[in-house]
Design a protein around this motif. Structure first.
Motif, PDB file in Angstrom:
ATOM      1  N   THR A  67       0.745   3.661  -3.250  1.00 25.99           N
ATOM      2  CA  THR A  67       0.141   4.996  -3.059  1.00 25.99           C
ATOM      3  C   THR A  67       1.225   6.055  -2.845  1.00 25.99           C
ATOM      4  OG1 THR A  67       0.007   4.825  -0.652  1.00 25.99           O
ATOM      5  CG2 THR A  67      -1.854   3.927  -1.923  1.00 25.99           C
ATOM      6  N   VAL A 103       0.842  -1.203   0.000  1.00 35.21           N
ATOM      7  CA  VAL A 103       0.000   0.000   0.000  1.00 35.21           C
ATOM      8  C   VAL A 103       0.873   1.248   0.000  1.00 35.21           C
ATOM      9  CG1 VAL A 103      -1.600   1.374   1.406  1.00 35.21           C
ATOM     10  CG2 VAL A 103      -2.020  -1.070   1.086  1.00 35.21           C
ATOM     11  N   ILE A 138      -5.273   0.321  -3.058  1.00 30.74           N
ATOM     12  CA  ILE A 138      -5.423  -0.485  -1.843  1.00 30.74           C
ATOM     13  C   ILE A 138      -5.993  -1.856  -2.200  1.00 30.74           C
ATOM     14  CG2 ILE A 138      -6.697  -0.663   0.341  1.00 30.74           C
ATOM     15  CD1 ILE A 138      -6.604   2.453   0.444  1.00 30.74           C
ATOM     16  N   GLN A 175      -8.252   4.041  -3.571  1.00 28.17           N
ATOM     17  CA  GLN A 175      -9.033   2.812  -3.319  1.00 28.17           C
ATOM     18  C   GLN A 175      -8.542   1.690  -4.247  1.00 28.17           C
ATOM     19  OE1 GLN A 175     -13.155   3.767  -3.964  1.00 28.17           O
ATOM     20  NE2 GLN A 175     -13.488   4.507  -1.862  1.00 28.17           N
ATOM     21  N   TRP A 219     -13.728   3.677   3.979  1.00 30.40           N
ATOM     22  CA  TRP A 219     -13.490   3.432   2.555  1.00 30.40           C
ATOM     23  C   TRP A 219     -14.027   4.581   1.707  1.00 30.40           C
ATOM     24  CZ3 TRP A 219     -10.432   0.576  -0.218  1.00 30.40           C
ATOM     25  CH2 TRP A 219     -10.728   0.227  -1.537  1.00 30.40           C
ATOM     26  N   VAL A 263      -0.948   6.516   1.781  1.00 30.28           N
ATOM     27  CA  VAL A 263      -1.745   5.710   2.712  1.00 30.28           C
ATOM     28  C   VAL A 263      -0.803   4.840   3.534  1.00 30.28           C
ATOM     29  CG1 VAL A 263      -3.580   4.001   2.975  1.00 30.28           C
ATOM     30  CG2 VAL A 263      -3.663   5.636   1.072  1.00 30.28           C
ATOM     31  N   VAL A 307      -0.516   1.842   6.498  1.00 38.37           N
ATOM     32  CA  VAL A 307      -1.262   0.792   7.186  1.00 38.37           C
ATOM     33  C   VAL A 307      -0.513   0.404   8.457  1.00 38.37           C
ATOM     34  CG1 VAL A 307      -2.105  -1.579   7.063  1.00 38.37           C
ATOM     35  CG2 VAL A 307      -2.256  -0.098   5.047  1.00 38.37           C
TER      36      VAL A 307
END
Ligand code: EAX
Length: 342
Positions: free
Chosen positions: A73, A69, A274, A271, A263, A77, A79
């Motif tokens: 991105t 991710v 991801i 999105q 989301w 983003v 995580v």
């Protein structure tokens, strides 16, 4: 003075217009205020929880997901992974996804039964003949439709990761035949299909959250439990369980879920990135579970467990009354559909 008054009205209208335009700036971007803010106020953070150990494929897969991710991105983003039920047990995390208090969770399909009946077909004993049969079913249009059905519950399903084929362990006696479980207190996940599958054998099923299991086995509140080899190893069940019967009675998918509120606050391009990371990390995690299944039987023997091979057909037959019990609730068509992917 009158000349100025003439000027004030259009100026006033202009000011109001400017205000309106800046006010609903987010609306023009389809409510993605977070996006605008995220690029201004740094990366979007997604906290993802699960109940298993830090060296379990779940956690290793999620660390891979975080890496992918971040890459895909370009750091927009981030995580953060929380193992060992830090964000709650599976039922609590699913509730949190619906309320928007939990961003993401990796759970088994079994506890989803408390929220939707759609995944119950996957809980039936021996419904999946092989791992390939499971992947084909889960990654098919049918499987994806079930994931999509979660959106009406406030949850978005990204992909089916793997919990795996589950085997029975206990601390009382060697279990070879289904009748050997008579009278044993067996911990199951919070799922009535799982519970009835053991009740029909004469066992006493006890639903319990994963986080409470090791202590319950240690204190002999329950005699046994059932999980894939990776959980038996990484959660050290071999310390409190002597016998491992290779029953493979359930195959549990593990969907990676995100709160729909969260989301919907993420821009569409992110999105997509991801979602593609979720699928790439899925294949990585499935590979780790397969590796665990080939390597851990010998390792658990070396840790002192007595590993017992059983006649799968005998067990499939013994648990088969469960199909009759739940056919109406699950739907004959769903059962036939899963079988059609064999
Ligand atoms: O999804 O509860 C269980 O036995 C599961 O393997 C665990 O929750 C991981």
């Amino acid at each position: 003075m009158r000349k100025h008054k003439k000027l004030i009205a259009p100026l006033l209208v202009l000011a109001l217009l400017a205000l309106a335009l800046t006010g609903c700036g987010g609306a023009n971007t389809g409510g993605k205020t977070d996006a605008a803010k995220s690029s201004d106020s740094g990366p979007i953070t997604l906290k993802v929880g699960h109940v298993l150990a830090p060296d379990h494929p779940y956690n290793l897969g999620l660390e891979k997901f975080a890496e992918l991710v971040d890459q895909k991105t370009q750091g927009k983003v981030k995580v953060e992974v929380f193992h060992s039920s830090q964000l709650g047990n599976e039922r609590e995390m699913i509730e949190g996804l619906q309320m928007g208090t939990v961003d993401m969770a990796l759970v088994s399909t079994a506890p989803l039964m408390g929220f939707t009946k759609k995944f119950m077909v996957f809980d039936l004993p021996y419904i999946f003949e092989t791992r390939e049969h499971a992947y084909k079913t889960l990654d098919s249009e049918f499987g994806q439709e079930l994931l999509k059905s979660l959106e009406e519950k406030g949850i978005v399903g990204l992909a089916y990761w793997e919990n795996g084929f589950r085997h029975l362990t206990n601390s009382v006696r060697p279990v070879v035949h289904p009748s050997d479980v008579k009278g044993l207190k067996i911990r199951t996940m919070e799922n009535k299909v799982h519970m009835e599958s053991f009740r029909v054998l004469g066992a006493d099923p006890t639903p319990m959250a994963f986080g409470e299991l090791f202590t319950a086995l240690q204190q002999k509140t329950v005699d046994g439990q059932e999980n894939p080899l990776a959980q038996i190893e990484t959660s050290k069940f071999y310390e409190v369980q002597k016998y491992l019967s290779m029953t493979g009675h359930f195959y549990a998918p593990a969907p990676l879920l995100i709160s729909k509120q969260k989301w919907d606050s993420i821009p569409a391009d992110l999105q997509d990135k991801i979602r593609s990371a979720a699928i790439e990390a899925r294949d990585y995690e499935r590979g780790l579970v397969q590796k665990a299944d080939t390597e851990l039987k010998e390792k658990l023997k070396s840790r002192g467990m007595q590993v017992i091979e059983v006649d799968i057909n005998e067990w499939r037959e013994a648990m088969s009354p469960v199909y009759q019990m739940f056919e109406a609730e699950i739907g004959k068509d769903a059962i036939e559909k899963v079988k059609s992917y064999k």
